[in-house]
Motif scaffolding. Structure first.
Motif, mmCIF file in Angstrom:
data_model
loop_
_atom_site.group_PDB
_atom_site.id
_atom_site.type_symbol
_atom_site.label_atom_id
_atom_site.label_comp_id
_atom_site.label_asym_id
_atom_site.label_seq_id
_atom_site.Cartn_x
_atom_site.Cartn_y
_atom_site.Cartn_z
ATOM 1 N N UNK A 35 0.658 -1.207 -0.038
ATOM 2 C CA UNK A 35 0.005 0.083 0.235
ATOM 3 C C UNK A 35 0.916 1.286 -0.152
ATOM 4 N N UNK A 36 1.958 1.134 0.774
ATOM 5 C CA UNK A 36 2.581 2.330 0.765
ATOM 6 C C UNK A 36 3.503 3.035 -0.708
ATOM 7 N N UNK A 37 3.303 1.838 -1.626
ATOM 8 C CA UNK A 37 4.089 2.236 -2.889
ATOM 9 C C UNK A 37 2.711 3.035 -3.883
ATOM 10 N N UNK A 38 1.601 2.885 -3.333
ATOM 11 C CA UNK A 38 0.429 3.317 -3.983
ATOM 12 C C UNK A 38 -0.067 4.450 -3.305
ATOM 13 N N UNK A 39 -0.183 4.695 -2.102
ATOM 14 C CA UNK A 39 -0.621 5.734 -1.230
ATOM 15 C C UNK A 39 0.330 6.543 -0.395
ATOM 16 N N UNK A 40 0.661 7.813 -0.485
ATOM 17 C CA UNK A 40 1.567 8.270 0.162
ATOM 18 C C UNK A 40 1.649 8.046 1.732
ATOM 19 N N UNK A 41 2.737 7.562 2.332
ATOM 20 C CA UNK A 41 2.567 7.317 3.581
ATOM 21 C C UNK A 41 1.918 8.248 4.674
ATOM 22 N N UNK A 42 1.997 9.515 4.249
ATOM 23 C CA UNK A 42 1.375 10.368 5.445
ATOM 24 C C UNK A 42 -0.278 10.276 5.362
ATOM 25 N N UNK A 43 -0.613 9.118 4.499
ATOM 26 C CA UNK A 43 -2.191 9.187 4.446
ATOM 27 C C UNK A 43 -2.466 7.775 4.774
ATOM 28 N N UNK A 44 -1.651 7.176 5.553
ATOM 29 C CA UNK A 44 -1.716 5.814 6.106
ATOM 30 C C UNK A 44 -1.632 5.693 7.332
ATOM 31 N N UNK A 45 -2.192 4.844 8.014
ATOM 32 C CA UNK A 45 -1.940 4.974 9.795
ATOM 33 C C UNK A 45 -0.847 4.274 9.868
ATOM 34 N N UNK A 46 -0.308 4.720 11.131
ATOM 35 C CA UNK A 46 0.951 3.942 11.495
ATOM 36 C C UNK A 46 0.729 2.786 11.984
ATOM 37 N N UNK A 47 1.370 1.520 11.533
ATOM 38 C CA UNK A 47 1.047 0.327 11.967
ATOM 39 C C UNK A 47 2.482 -0.093 12.317
ATOM 40 N N UNK A 48 2.481 -0.811 13.657
ATOM 41 C CA UNK A 48 3.703 -1.600 14.145
ATOM 42 C C UNK A 48 3.169 -2.932 14.821
ATOM 43 N N UNK A 49 4.304 -3.619 14.956
ATOM 44 C CA UNK A 49 3.994 -4.993 15.403
ATOM 45 C C UNK A 49 4.363 -4.821 17.044
ATOM 46 N N UNK A 50 3.448 -5.415 17.784
ATOM 47 C CA UNK A 50 3.952 -5.245 19.279
ATOM 48 C C UNK A 50 4.016 -6.741 19.767
ATOM 49 N N UNK A 51 4.841 -6.823 20.908
ATOM 50 C CA UNK A 51 4.674 -8.084 21.489
ATOM 51 C C UNK A 51 3.761 -8.331 22.612
ATOM 52 N N UNK A 52 3.047 -9.580 22.720
ATOM 53 C CA UNK A 52 2.216 -9.842 23.765
ATOM 54 C C UNK A 52 2.705 -11.130 24.297
ATOM 55 N N UNK A 53 1.900 -11.599 25.375
ATOM 56 C CA UNK A 53 2.155 -12.900 25.733
ATOM 57 C C UNK A 53 0.788 -13.247 26.530
ATOM 58 N N UNK A 54 0.933 -14.505 26.855
ATOM 59 C CA UNK A 54 -0.553 -15.432 27.363
ATOM 60 C C UNK A 54 -0.612 -14.748 28.497
ATOM 61 N N UNK A 55 -0.040 -14.701 29.728
ATOM 62 C CA UNK A 55 -0.497 -14.104 30.862
ATOM 63 C C UNK A 55 -1.022 -12.906 30.861
ATOM 64 N N UNK A 56 -0.569 -12.156 29.853
ATOM 65 C CA UNK A 56 -1.011 -10.629 29.940
ATOM 66 C C UNK A 56 -2.323 -10.460 29.096
ATOM 67 N N UNK A 57 -2.531 -11.302 28.220
ATOM 68 C CA UNK A 57 -3.733 -11.530 27.372
ATOM 69 C C UNK A 57 -4.942 -11.878 28.117
ATOM 70 N N UNK A 58 -4.448 -13.050 28.928
ATOM 71 C CA UNK A 58 -5.436 -13.641 30.134
ATOM 72 C C UNK A 58 -6.001 -12.565 30.923
ATOM 73 N N UNK A 59 -4.918 -11.816 31.305
ATOM 74 C CA UNK A 59 -5.543 -10.578 32.364
ATOM 75 C C UNK A 59 -6.293 -9.732 31.599
ATOM 76 N N UNK A 60 -5.996 -9.327 30.326
ATOM 77 C CA UNK A 60 -6.701 -8.452 29.604
ATOM 78 C C UNK A 60 -8.426 -9.027 29.431
ATOM 79 N N UNK A 61 -8.294 -10.390 29.141
ATOM 80 C CA UNK A 61 -9.392 -10.891 28.898
ATOM 81 C C UNK A 61 -10.368 -10.828 30.286
ATOM 82 N N UNK A 62 -9.826 -11.068 31.308
ATOM 83 C CA UNK A 62 -10.479 -11.297 32.529
ATOM 84 C C UNK A 62 -11.022 -9.718 32.970
ATOM 85 N N UNK A 63 -10.221 -8.677 32.510
ATOM 86 C CA UNK A 63 -10.729 -7.531 32.984
ATOM 87 C C UNK A 63 -11.891 -6.830 31.977
ATOM 88 N N UNK A 64 -11.697 -7.224 30.540
ATOM 89 C CA UNK A 64 -12.398 -6.715 29.482
ATOM 90 C C UNK A 64 -13.334 -7.419 28.849
#
Ligand SMILES: [Zn+2]
Length: 454
Positions: A80-109
């Motif tokens: 997409x960044x070859x077709x649409x100027x990057x200033x018109x695309x959302x910033x996307x990045x990879x973030x690290x997760x782990x199971x205990x954190x995700x389980x806590x998120x599920x429990x709370x939300x």
């Protein structure tokens, strides 16, 4: 090193919304340069009771190999960044997760999610990676989400006698709206995408009015316009939430509509986004689905394996020629085109070709079978741009004040740029036929003007 969400507390994230495959949380914790103004998009998995295959295999693979980044990120950064100027695309990045954190998120939300959703699926807690994206709607501003849809009228070259008149007089969106209205799915809309894409101020104003009126009349249920104030969706019964704090609360709705229209008009005409989208849609869909389907069948019949496989058919029908030879539905894996579904490398290769002089050398009036794959991928990519949305960021409205329009990065951002699947082609072919055939019987055809028709 990508930021790790695990360093934040799950309670720093607020449930925003979810779709079929993903669920979104916005950052609401203490100031943190990695996460301020961002949303976290997590993949979902079916609840255990609904899973039919065991997940053991996947867990094992993950122990040995690192989980790949989410495909959305790769598709955006490599394509997409070859077709649409990057200033018109959302910033996307990879973030690290782990199971205990995700389980806590599920429990709370988890209880904040709609009950019908909770019964079917939830956060996939086995994932090690998620997507961090710019929070485009959640700040102290008005965010206007528009789904513009198809911005061009097809060339008559590849249209059949049955559909040509309708398809060249009325745009695809207006024809589709007519069909959906007849089925009771949607209200009649005066909005025509060709007005929005026209580049002409009077026509863009008419398009914004059409979107606003449909939004109001449908009680906010049309998906072509959504408005958010401070991150919360605005319902048509509460347009005053779009006003600046010092504005008179009894400002008439008519005036709010005018303020909204002029602010949005100035932003849309100050950025190249609409022009880019319409040009991409048009230059990627040069055959129309009808021409693409004809090229598909012609390619199949000329493939060497085809005549060998269906030799008996040609024996039996020799002479009468009435019966049609067998054919594979558009886009389906077949003897002459195995594994049609493109992967990321196929898309990159396609873009190398599309962005090269090769494209100018193509005679689209006589598409050649050897270019079938080019035309198929082009059509799929065009569909991505016909279905994407854009988010414009506006200041809160001030009656009586000519607002200054600041157009910077992320004033207008294109979202929902997901790759489309080859399997969709046969559905689209069927839908196209239904839309155009039904519209042909309409005695009062609307005239939609394509400002950039060649
Ligand atoms: Zn139209």
């Amino acid at each position: 090193m990508p930021p790790s969400v695990v360093d934040t507390s799950p309670s720093d994230w607020r449930y925003v919304s979810e779709g079929g495959a993903t669920i979104v949380f916005s950052y609401n914790g203490p100031p943190n340069p990695n996460f301020n103004g961002t949303v976290l998009r997590l993949r979902k998995a079916l609840v255990p009771a609904l899973r039919t295959v065991t997940r053991e295999g996947t867990v094992q693979t993950r122990a040995n190999n690192e989980e790949p980044d989410d495909p959305t990120i790769e598709y955006q950064t490599k394509c997409m960044s070859r077709l649409i100027p990057p200033e018109h695309l959302p910033r996307l990045e990879t973030v690290h997760l782990d199971e205990p954190w995700l389980e806590r998120l599920v429990a709370q939300q988890n209880l904040r999610r709609p009950e019908t959703r909770r019964e079917t699926d939830g956060i996939d807690v086995d994932r090690q990676k998620g997507v961090l994206a710019t929070d485009l709607v959640g700040g102290d501003w008005l965010a206007v989400e528009i789904k513009p849809k198809w911005g061009f009228v097809p060339s008559p070259k590849h249209l059949s006698a049955a559909t040509k008149d309708a398809k060249t007089q009325t745009c695809r969106f207006c024809m589709h709206n007519h069909l959906r209205k007849s089925k009771g799915h949607i209200i009649e809309m005066s909005y025509c995408p060709l007005d929005l894409f026209s580049g002409d101020e009077a026509r863009i104003t008419k398009a914004i009015h059409g979107l606003w009126d449909a939004w109001t009349e449908s009680g906010g249920s049309v998906n072509n316009l959504k408005i958010f104030a401070n991150g919360k969706i605005v319902h048509p019964t509460e347009p005053h939430r779009m006003l600046a704090r010092d504005a008179k609360p009894d400002t008439p709705i008519r005036e709010i509509r005018d303020l909204f229209t002029s602010a949005l008009l100035r932003i849309l005409t100050a950025t190249p986004v609409l022009r880019i989208l319409s040009e991409l849609q048009r230059s990627l869909d040069v055959l129309d689905i009808e021409g693409l389907s004809r090229l598909w069948r012609r390619t199949e019949r000329t493939a060497p394996s085809y005549r060998t496989t269906f030799a008996s058919f040609f024996e039996h029908t020799k002479g009468d020629g009435v019966e049609k030879p067998p054919s594979t539905p558009l886009g389906v894996s077949s003897l002459f085109l195995s594994e049609p579904q493109p992967d990321i490398e196929d898309w990159e290769e396609f873009l190398d070709t599309y962005l090269s002089p090769f494209r100018d050398g193509l005679d689209n009036s006589k598409p050649a079978p050897e270019n079938l794959r080019y035309y198929l991928l082009a059509y799929l990519l065009s569909a991505t741009f016909k279905d994407c949305s854009l988010i414009a960021r506006l200041d809160f409205l001030k009656p009586g004040v000519e607002q200054e329009v600041k157009v910077g990065p992320q004033t207008v951002t294109v979202i929902d740029l997901d790759p489309k699947s080859m399997e969709k082609l046969r559905e689209w072919e069927k839908l196209d036929k239904e839309i155009a055939t039904f519209y042909s019987t309409n005695t009062e055809k609307k005239t939609c003007v394509d400002a950039f028709a060649s």
